[in-house]
Design a protein around this motif. Structure first.
Motif, mmCIF file in Angstrom:
data_model
loop_
_atom_site.group_PDB
_atom_site.id
_atom_site.type_symbol
_atom_site.label_atom_id
_atom_site.label_comp_id
_atom_site.label_asym_id
_atom_site.label_seq_id
_atom_site.Cartn_x
_atom_site.Cartn_y
_atom_site.Cartn_z
ATOM 1 N N HIS A 33 14.772 -8.439 -20.352
ATOM 2 C CA HIS A 33 12.992 -8.489 -20.568
ATOM 3 C C HIS A 33 12.874 -9.195 -22.731
ATOM 4 C CE1 HIS A 33 9.149 -8.366 -20.691
ATOM 5 N NE2 HIS A 33 9.254 -7.350 -21.541
ATOM 6 N N THR A 39 9.926 -12.532 -17.073
ATOM 7 C CA THR A 39 8.764 -11.370 -17.479
ATOM 8 C C THR A 39 8.812 -10.424 -17.045
ATOM 9 O OG1 THR A 39 7.400 -12.288 -16.210
ATOM 10 C CG2 THR A 39 7.270 -13.412 -18.089
ATOM 11 N N TRP A 40 7.762 -8.931 -17.956
ATOM 12 C CA TRP A 40 7.577 -7.919 -16.700
ATOM 13 C C TRP A 40 7.593 -8.353 -15.658
ATOM 14 C CZ3 TRP A 40 10.870 -4.873 -18.123
ATOM 15 C CH2 TRP A 40 11.057 -3.527 -16.820
ATOM 16 N N TRP A 43 9.655 -9.495 -13.017
ATOM 17 C CA TRP A 43 10.932 -8.051 -12.736
ATOM 18 C C TRP A 43 9.943 -7.750 -11.924
ATOM 19 C CZ3 TRP A 43 15.062 -5.915 -12.233
ATOM 20 C CH2 TRP A 43 15.074 -5.119 -12.315
#
Length: 120
Positions: A33, A39-40, A43
């Motif tokens: 990341h 991107t979070w 995720w």
């Protein structure tokens, strides 16, 4: 702090990992990341999908399998983002297995080019 998930082990009120590989998967996720592989939000969505998939297949969601879902999400997202295909991941996993199989206990594992050769 208490466990965020039922069944997650804690020590001193903090969530801990059951096995070293869980900590490694966690660290790899954070590092990838940070390197903008994903991107979070990507995720979080992928992890949620993997957990939902497992629950639909009968996972009782008691916390013991959480990092199995984490690893599945990580492998999938790494492939989807083009960092390493599922085939490349499998080839590397098998290479490590071969190297570990020939390495005496307590010795460092060394990967050799032959570990990546197709055994067929």
């Amino acid at each position: 702090m208490t466990a965020l998930l039922p069944g997650q082990p804690t020590a001193g009120g903090e969530v801990v990992f059951r096995e070293p590989w869980e900590a490694h998967a966690f660290a790899m996720t954070l590092r990838l990341h940070e390197q903008d592989v994903f991107t979070w939000p990507q995720w979080a969505a992928t992890l949620a999908e993997e957990i939902d998939r497992a629950q639909t297949a009968g996972d009782p969601d008691t916390g013991e399998t959480y990092y199995h879902h984490w690893l599945a999400a990580l492998e999938r997202l790494v492939a989807e983002q083009g960092a390493a295909s599922i085939e490349e991941q499998e080839r590397t996993r098998e290479a490590w297995r071969r190297a570990a199989d020939r390495t005496p206990h307590g010795r460092p594992i060394e990967l050799l080019p032959s570990d990546f050769a197709d055994p067929r």
